[in-house]
Motif scaffolding. Structure first.
Motif, PDB file in Angstrom:
ATOM      1  N   PHE A   5       0.822  -1.211   0.000  1.00 14.73           N
ATOM      2  CA  PHE A   5       0.000   0.000   0.000  1.00 14.73           C
ATOM      3  C   PHE A   5       0.857   1.262   0.000  1.00 14.73           C
ATOM      4  CE2 PHE A   5      -3.329  -2.950   1.417  1.00 14.73           C
ATOM      5  CZ  PHE A   5      -4.384  -2.531   0.607  1.00 14.73           C
ATOM      6  N   ALA A   6       2.017   1.226   0.648  1.00 13.47           N
ATOM      7  CA  ALA A   6       2.905   2.396   0.667  1.00 13.47           C
ATOM      8  C   ALA A   6       3.420   2.711  -0.731  1.00 13.47           C
ATOM      9  CB  ALA A   6       4.072   2.147   1.620  1.00 13.47           C
ATOM     10  N   ALA A  41       0.624   4.219  -2.627  1.00 10.51           N
ATOM     11  CA  ALA A  41       0.326   5.578  -2.157  1.00 10.51           C
ATOM     12  C   ALA A  41       1.320   6.593  -2.685  1.00 10.51           C
ATOM     13  CB  ALA A  41       0.312   5.608  -0.630  1.00 10.51           C
TER      14      ALA A  41
END
Length: 209
Positions: free
Chosen positions: A81-82, A85
């Motif tokens: 997810f990082a 993002a």
């Protein structure tokens, strides 16, 4: 672990994808897009971050799964997810991010040009036309892209006229900067993200030839 097992863990197909992503600007004619719109380098950065971030995360995840099958790998999920993002905004908002980033670095110098100065910012070509200033950041073929300063709002009108002429196939004399405005997105105050095209089907000589 066997050599084949390590090779499989690295995921050869994903390595090929990553190599293609890294070489993208220099493959075929993709360099044209990068020369015409430097903001494409922001998109490129986002793509590289996602490709390599997911490759590394998948490799670490496979190693963890081999040691502790059935255990939820929180680090993999967080990394996944990082990477998204960070990389996805660079991909989907590359034009906006590049515009505001370059404006932040060069705005003071650009405002001096607007007020009549001749010291054009680095890696920029400055063009004036009856109170409107074009700061050329990208140039390829008939198209110039960059930032414009226009207190009168003429650029928006030119943009709409260009769109109408393109639809009706009715060429007209060059309008501004020797070309037709094809993009005039307001970016606050008198500043615009703009593009000017000298393409023959959009611009004709004043004598109609």
């Amino acid at each position: 672990m066997s050599l084949w097992g390590r090779v499989r863990r690295v995921q050869p197909l994903m390595l090929i994808v990553c190599a293609l992503v890294v070489l993208n600007p220099w493959l075929l004619n993709f360099r044209i897009a990068y020369a015409g719109s430097p903001a494409t380098w922001v998109l490129y950065a986002g793509t590289v971050i996602i490709a390599f971030g997911w490759l590394i995360a998948a490799y670490v995840h496979d190693a963890r799964k081999a040691r502790d099958p059935g255990v939820v790998d929180i680090a993999y999920i967080v990394t996944f997810f990082a990477v998204g993002a960070i990389g996805l905004p660079l991909i989907f908002f590359n034009n906006t991010l590049y515009h505001y980033g370059r404006m932040t670095l060069q705005r003071a110098a650009m405002e001096r040009v607007v007020e009549g100065g001749d010291a054009c910012p680095a890696a920029t070509r400055c063009v004036r036309d009856d109170g409107v200033t074009l700061f050329v950041w990208g140039w390829e073929g008939d198209v110039r892209t960059g930032a414009c300063h226009d207190r009168s709002g003429r650029l928006v009108a030119f943009d709409r006229e260009t769109e109408l002429r393109a639809e009706t196939r009715a060429p007209a004399p060059a309008q501004i900067f020797g070309g037709a405005v094809t993009i005039a997105n307001p970016r606050g105050g008198a500043w615009y993200q703009c593009a000017v095209s000298m393409a023959p089907h959009l611009v004709s000589r004043a004598d109609g030839r």
